[in-house]
Every structure is written in structure tokens, then in C-alpha cells.
Design an enzyme around this catalytic site. Structure first.
Site, short mmCIF file in Angstrom:
data_model
loop_
_atom_site.label_atom_id
_atom_site.label_comp_id
_atom_site.label_asym_id
_atom_site.label_seq_id
_atom_site.Cartn_x
_atom_site.Cartn_y
_atom_site.Cartn_z
N GLU A 1 73.71 -9.02 -19.72
CA GLU A 1 75.11 -8.66 -19.91
C GLU A 1 75.60 -9.15 -21.27
OE1 GLU A 1 77.23 -7.15 -17.73
OE2 GLU A 1 76.19 -7.25 -15.80
N ASP B 1 79.03 1.25 -19.16
CA ASP B 1 78.66 0.17 -20.06
C ASP B 1 77.20 0.29 -20.52
OD1 ASP B 1 78.14 -0.60 -17.18
OD2 ASP B 1 77.23 -2.35 -18.13
ZN LIG Z 1 76.64 -2.91 -16.12
#
Ligand SMILES: [Zn+2]
Length: 157
Positions: free
Chosen positions: A90, A139
Site C-alpha cells: 500500500e 487504486d
Molecule cells: Zn487497493
């Protein structure tokens, strides 16, 4: 066997950087009442192997050889459930604001280290969350510069 790296972007609350909330989420102690947005996500079982903050600091939450719950319903190369065979990284960020220079540097360094430790991984098997869960996830978003990451990886031979 781990043979895929998935790149994500996350910010909590959405669009805000620098707070403690991503850490709280990934350690299972996000307070539902701290922000209206949190109520919808506290019940979700999510984790990631590592988080790279805007400063470039890396926080690891799950050992790389263990499964993390970062991908959700997903598919890559004809296989579903990407959590079973991928490492999730992330980046603190949003889809539409440039990621920090330090994040690219640390991400590339982390990937290089993973390539050494996990021979089934490769520079060609790095996907965004949006790529393995199209229509459901966006994302790390258009703000993530894939060419830049690939340039950094190539530069390190
Ligand atoms: Zn994600």
C-alpha cells in the site's frame, strides 16, 4: 507460491495524509466513531504486507510469506483470489494526487529485495489493484506513474 506484487493506494479519511488511521485499520483497531467514513470500513477484514507512507517510511504488517487480505475479489492471469499468490504493498495516497518521490524510491527498493527473496516474482508481474479488480477498485489510480516505477526497477539491473 507468491508470484505477483499488487500496488495499492490508500488514505484515511480519503484524501488526508499523515494521520494514524491507516495503521489503525491494518492493526484492526480503527475506531468507528472517529470519522463518518470509518463506520463503513471497520468491519472489513483488511491487511497488507507493507505500507509506504508519504515520507517513504515502510511499515510491515504481515510477513511476506503469509497471506494478507488486500486484494478482495480479484483476478490475474486467469487465476482468481489474488490474496493467495500475491504480496500487497500500500502507498499512502490518492488516485489523483502525485505520489511522493520517496515513495517511488522505497517501493522500487522493496520490490528489488522481494525479487531476490521470491524467485517466482518478476518485474513483469506487478499489477495495480485496479488491474486485478477492475470496476471495483481504482487504486493506485492515474496519479501513480508506472513508467517511473519501471524505470527505477530497470535502472537497478
Ligand atoms: Zn487497493
Amino acid at each position: 507460491m507468491v508470484d505477483l506484487i499488487v500496488v495499492h493506494g490508500i488514505s484515511l479519511p480519503p484524501g488526508e495524509f499523515g494521520g494514524p488511521w491507516i495503521d489503525r485499520l491494518f492493526t484492526g483497531c480503527l475506531p468507528a466513531d472517529a470519522h463518518p467514513y470509518f463506520r463503513g470500513i471497520v468491519a472489513s477484514r483488511v491487511s497488507a504486507h507493507a505500507l509506504i507512507l508519504r515520507t517513504g517510511e515502510i511499515v510491515q504488517y504481515v510477513p511476506f510469506e503469509r497471506r494478507a487480505w488486500h486484494a478482495g475479489p480479484s483476478q490475474y492471469g486467469g487465476r482468481s483470489s489474488c490474496n493467495d499468490f500475491s504480496i500487497g504493498i500500500e502507498l499512502e495516497g490518492t488516485d489523483d494526487r502525485p505520489y511522493a518521490d520517496a515513495q517511488y524510491e522505497r517501493l522500487a527498493a522493496l520490490i528489488e529485495a522481494l525479487l531476490v527473496s521470491y524467485p517466482a516474482l518478476s518485474r513483469d508481474r506487478i499489477a495495480g489493484h485496479s488491474e486485478i479488480a477492475p470496476g471495483r477498485k481504482t487504486d493506485p489510480g492515474p496519479a501513480f506513474d508506472w513508467a517511473r516505477l519501471r524505470g527505477l526497477l530497470a535502472g537497478k539491473g
